[in-house]
Design a protein around this motif. Structure first.
Motif, PDB file in Angstrom:
ATOM      1  N   THR A   1       0.868  -1.179   0.000  1.00 29.40           N
ATOM      2  CA  THR A   1       0.000   0.000   0.000  1.00 29.40           C
ATOM      3  C   THR A   1       0.902   1.226   0.000  1.00 29.40           C
ATOM      4  O   THR A   1       1.724   1.400   0.904  1.00 29.40           O
ATOM      5  CB  THR A   1      -0.936   0.005   1.226  1.00 29.40           C
ATOM      6  OG1 THR A   1      -1.753  -1.167   1.170  1.00 29.40           O
ATOM      7  CG2 THR A   1      -1.837   1.243   1.219  1.00 29.40           C
ATOM      8  N   TRP A   2       0.757   2.021  -1.045  1.00 29.62           N
ATOM      9  CA  TRP A   2       1.579   3.239  -1.173  1.00 29.62           C
ATOM     10  C   TRP A   2       0.624   4.398  -1.461  1.00 29.62           C
ATOM     11  O   TRP A   2      -0.195   4.311  -2.374  1.00 29.62           O
ATOM     12  CB  TRP A   2       2.609   3.095  -2.307  1.00 29.62           C
ATOM     13  CG  TRP A   2       3.486   4.301  -2.442  1.00 29.62           C
ATOM     14  CD1 TRP A   2       4.606   4.574  -1.718  1.00 29.62           C
ATOM     15  CD2 TRP A   2       3.286   5.410  -3.326  1.00 29.62           C
ATOM     16  NE1 TRP A   2       5.124   5.790  -2.098  1.00 29.62           N
ATOM     17  CE2 TRP A   2       4.331   6.329  -3.086  1.00 29.62           C
ATOM     18  CE3 TRP A   2       2.322   5.717  -4.296  1.00 29.62           C
ATOM     19  CZ2 TRP A   2       4.445   7.530  -3.772  1.00 29.62           C
ATOM     20  CZ3 TRP A   2       2.433   6.908  -4.980  1.00 29.62           C
ATOM     21  CH2 TRP A   2       3.492   7.810  -4.724  1.00 29.62           C
ATOM     22  N   ALA A   3       0.717   5.463  -0.664  1.00 32.66           N
ATOM     23  CA  ALA A   3      -0.174   6.620  -0.808  1.00 32.66           C
ATOM     24  C   ALA A   3      -1.638   6.171  -0.818  1.00 32.66           C
ATOM     25  O   ALA A   3      -2.457   6.690  -1.572  1.00 32.66           O
ATOM     26  CB  ALA A   3       0.169   7.408  -2.072  1.00 32.66           C
ATOM     27  N   GLY A   4      -1.935   5.184   0.027  1.00 32.24           N
ATOM     28  CA  GLY A   4      -3.317   4.738   0.177  1.00 32.24           C
ATOM     29  C   GLY A   4      -3.813   3.823  -0.929  1.00 32.24           C
ATOM     30  O   GLY A   4      -4.978   3.424  -0.925  1.00 32.24           O
ATOM     31  N   ARG A   5      -2.944   3.474  -1.885  1.00 34.41           N
ATOM     32  CA  ARG A   5      -3.391   2.625  -3.004  1.00 34.41           C
ATOM     33  C   ARG A   5      -2.494   1.404  -3.131  1.00 34.41           C
ATOM     34  O   ARG A   5      -1.378   1.370  -2.613  1.00 34.41           O
ATOM     35  CB  ARG A   5      -3.341   3.432  -4.298  1.00 34.41           C
ATOM     36  CG  ARG A   5      -3.923   4.850  -4.131  1.00 34.41           C
ATOM     37  CD  ARG A   5      -5.344   4.919  -4.587  1.00 34.41           C
ATOM     38  NE  ARG A   5      -5.337   5.037  -6.022  1.00 34.41           N
ATOM     39  CZ  ARG A   5      -4.978   6.150  -6.662  1.00 34.41           C
ATOM     40  NH1 ARG A   5      -4.591   7.218  -5.996  1.00 34.41           N
ATOM     41  NH2 ARG A   5      -5.021   6.206  -7.966  1.00 34.41           N
TER      42      ARG A   5
ATOM     43  N   LYS B   1       4.250  -2.014   3.588  1.00 38.29           N
ATOM     44  CA  LYS B   1       4.753  -0.704   3.173  1.00 38.29           C
ATOM     45  C   LYS B   1       5.814  -0.905   2.098  1.00 38.29           C
ATOM     46  O   LYS B   1       6.584  -1.870   2.159  1.00 38.29           O
ATOM     47  CB  LYS B   1       5.391   0.012   4.368  1.00 38.29           C
ATOM     48  CG  LYS B   1       4.399   0.414   5.437  1.00 38.29           C
ATOM     49  CD  LYS B   1       5.100   1.322   6.460  1.00 38.29           C
ATOM     50  CE  LYS B   1       4.158   1.738   7.552  1.00 38.29           C
ATOM     51  NZ  LYS B   1       4.637   1.310   8.884  1.00 38.29           N
TER      52      LYS B   1
ATOM     53  N   TYR C   1      -1.799   1.240 -12.559  1.00 31.37           N
ATOM     54  CA  TYR C   1      -2.140   2.150 -11.462  1.00 31.37           C
ATOM     55  C   TYR C   1      -2.728   3.436 -12.013  1.00 31.37           C
ATOM     56  O   TYR C   1      -2.240   3.986 -12.995  1.00 31.37           O
ATOM     57  CB  TYR C   1      -0.896   2.437 -10.607  1.00 31.37           C
ATOM     58  CG  TYR C   1      -0.120   1.186 -10.280  1.00 31.37           C
ATOM     59  CD1 TYR C   1      -0.789   0.040  -9.827  1.00 31.37           C
ATOM     60  CD2 TYR C   1       1.259   1.106 -10.462  1.00 31.37           C
ATOM     61  CE1 TYR C   1      -0.100  -1.135  -9.556  1.00 31.37           C
ATOM     62  CE2 TYR C   1       1.953  -0.069 -10.184  1.00 31.37           C
ATOM     63  CZ  TYR C   1       1.266  -1.180  -9.749  1.00 31.37           C
ATOM     64  OH  TYR C   1       1.953  -2.339  -9.503  1.00 31.37           O
TER      65      TYR C   1
ATOM     66  N   PHE D   1      -2.564   6.474 -11.041  1.00 28.92           N
ATOM     67  CA  PHE D   1      -1.949   7.646 -10.435  1.00 28.92           C
ATOM     68  C   PHE D   1      -1.891   8.806 -11.420  1.00 28.92           C
ATOM     69  O   PHE D   1      -1.813   8.605 -12.630  1.00 28.92           O
ATOM     70  CB  PHE D   1      -0.516   7.315  -9.993  1.00 28.92           C
ATOM     71  CG  PHE D   1      -0.412   6.333  -8.857  1.00 28.92           C
ATOM     72  CD1 PHE D   1      -1.195   6.469  -7.718  1.00 28.92           C
ATOM     73  CD2 PHE D   1       0.482   5.276  -8.924  1.00 28.92           C
ATOM     74  CE1 PHE D   1      -1.096   5.565  -6.665  1.00 28.92           C
ATOM     75  CE2 PHE D   1       0.590   4.367  -7.871  1.00 28.92           C
ATOM     76  CZ  PHE D   1      -0.198   4.516  -6.745  1.00 28.92           C
TER      77      PHE D   1
ATOM     78  N   GLU E   1       1.811  11.864  -8.944  1.00 29.74           N
ATOM     79  CA  GLU E   1       1.888  10.702  -8.054  1.00 29.74           C
ATOM     80  C   GLU E   1       2.885   9.667  -8.601  1.00 29.74           C
ATOM     81  O   GLU E   1       3.658   9.086  -7.840  1.00 29.74           O
ATOM     82  CB  GLU E   1       0.499  10.072  -7.886  1.00 29.74           C
ATOM     83  CG  GLU E   1      -0.437  10.935  -7.045  1.00 29.74           C
ATOM     84  CD  GLU E   1      -1.897  10.471  -7.092  1.00 29.74           C
ATOM     85  OE1 GLU E   1      -2.604  10.653  -6.091  1.00 29.74           O
ATOM     86  OE2 GLU E   1      -2.336   9.919  -8.133  1.00 29.74           O
TER      87      GLU E   1
ATOM     88  N   ALA F   1       6.308  10.778  -7.827  1.00 29.02           N
ATOM     89  CA  ALA F   1       6.623  10.567  -6.407  1.00 29.02           C
ATOM     90  C   ALA F   1       6.913   9.093  -6.138  1.00 29.02           C
ATOM     91  O   ALA F   1       7.832   8.748  -5.385  1.00 29.02           O
ATOM     92  CB  ALA F   1       5.464  11.054  -5.536  1.00 29.02           C
ATOM     93  N   LEU F   2       6.134   8.203  -6.765  1.00 30.73           N
ATOM     94  CA  LEU F   2       6.368   6.754  -6.591  1.00 30.73           C
ATOM     95  C   LEU F   2       7.752   6.370  -7.110  1.00 30.73           C
ATOM     96  O   LEU F   2       8.528   5.702  -6.420  1.00 30.73           O
ATOM     97  CB  LEU F   2       5.279   5.952  -7.316  1.00 30.73           C
ATOM     98  CG  LEU F   2       5.500   4.437  -7.375  1.00 30.73           C
ATOM     99  CD1 LEU F   2       5.465   3.801  -5.983  1.00 30.73           C
ATOM    100  CD2 LEU F   2       4.450   3.761  -8.278  1.00 30.73           C
TER     101      LEU F   2
ATOM    102  N   GLU G   1      10.565   7.779  -4.890  1.00 31.80           N
ATOM    103  CA  GLU G   1      10.708   7.061  -3.622  1.00 31.80           C
ATOM    104  C   GLU G   1      11.309   5.679  -3.853  1.00 31.80           C
ATOM    105  O   GLU G   1      12.165   5.211  -3.087  1.00 31.80           O
ATOM    106  CB  GLU G   1       9.343   6.955  -2.923  1.00 31.80           C
ATOM    107  CG  GLU G   1       9.482   6.442  -1.506  1.00 31.80           C
ATOM    108  CD  GLU G   1       8.171   6.484  -0.722  1.00 31.80           C
ATOM    109  OE1 GLU G   1       7.314   7.356  -1.007  1.00 31.80           O
ATOM    110  OE2 GLU G   1       8.012   5.625   0.158  1.00 31.80           O
TER     111      GLU G   1
END
Ligand code: AMP
Ligand code: MN
Ligand code: MN
Ligand code: MN
Length: 276
Positions: free
Chosen positions: A67-71, A171, A194, A196, A200, A203-204, A207
């Protein structure tokens, strides 16, 4: 080199046992193969033994639910040590809660007038603790409520649909750590799946890079040909290694069979180079 580095067996939500998936991969011309069940390494020994007996090269694999950023994002780990205790413990914790979520999906579907789906889905599951939306989808197709498993996701089980139940997986930082500790390489699975925004996605990827990641799937059964091109461009822009895998779950399910994908664009760096 015909590399297929993403597929599933009955250990998670595939329809064939690990040895049967190995034989199908070999029959379809695969020469480098990885079985990547969701959050489970239980099929690795059978997969490797069968693959090597058939003369295929084998990489131990797993597809971790994150689960990343709620998804939900899927991260494939390749060339992992399937005995690594930290990875085994992390996967066990990730699987935990699938049964309760399965019951909640059953209740959500009952509310829209489709009763007994949890029980129905269980008939398709090898290990009840591994129950997934795919098993519900197979049951709903058999019950005549949808034409195909992808139709089930579009109408009942996808995000925002009546049978969708949110769930907290592992995570990203933990999944990456488990893969690294087990000596493996992390790959972002089917990024085209996804929903996104560009911000987003950036950002993914940022990270992921910060956490030591440097590979994405480009040619996968979960991408359309347009998405092969789109994510080939992403791989070029970020300097990512590229992976290729059918995401095969069973005959007649999904877009493409084991080993029958187009090759990676020739200018991309294949993620498997380092293991040859
Ligand atoms: P779960 O881990 O229980 O959330 O189930 C996710 C699985 O559902 C994925 O691994 C795919 O096998 C399957 N899936 C997800 N979206 C779709 C879709 N649109 N069509 C068909 N299968 C899907
Ligand atoms: Mn699946
Ligand atoms: Mn996936
Ligand atoms: Mn998959």
């Amino acid at each position: 080199m015909n590399a297929d580095l993403h597929c599933h067996s009955t250990v998670s939500d595939g329809q064939l046992a690990p040895a049967e998936v190995a034989r199908r991969a070999h029959a379809n011309g695969v020469t480098l193969w990885a079985l990547t069940d969701h959050d489970q390494l239980g099929g690795q020994q059978e997969a490797r033994e069968t693959a090597e007996a058939l003369g295929m090269r084998y990489l131990a694999g797993v597809e971790i639910s994150v689960t990343w950023a709620g998804r939900t994002v899927h991260v494939v780990g390749l060339n992992v040590d399937p005995q690594n205790q930290q990875l085994l413990d992390g996967l066990a914790a990730t699987r935990d809660g699938r049964a309760a979520r399965g019951e909640a999906i059953g209740e959500a579907l009952a509310k829209v007038g489709i009763p007994n789906c949890y029980e129905g889905a269980l008939r398709y599951v090898n290990d009840p603790k591994m129950i997934s939306r795919t098993h519900f989808a197979r049951y709903l197709v058999e019950a005549g409520l949808a034409q195909s498993t992808s139709d089930v996701f579009a109408r009942y089980l996808g995000e925002g649909k009546p049978g969708f139940v949110g769930h907290r997986w592992s995570k990203l930082t933990d999944a990456m750590k488990w893969i690294r500790e087990a000596g493996g390489e992390a790959i972002i699975a089917h990024p085209g799946r996804y929903t996104f925004t560009p911000t987003e996605f950036a950002a993914l990827f940022d990270e992921f890079i910060e956490l030591g990641g440097n590979a994405i799937e480009v040619v996968t059964g979960s991408h359309t040909p347009d998405q092969y091109r789109e994510y080939a461009d992403v791989a070029r822009r970020y300097g990512f290694y590229a992976s290729r895998g059918s995401d095969f779950h069973g005959a007649g399910e999904g877009r493409i069979d084991l080993g029958l994908l187009p090759p990676l664009p020739s200018d991309l760096k294949p993620v498997w180079e380092r293991w040859l």
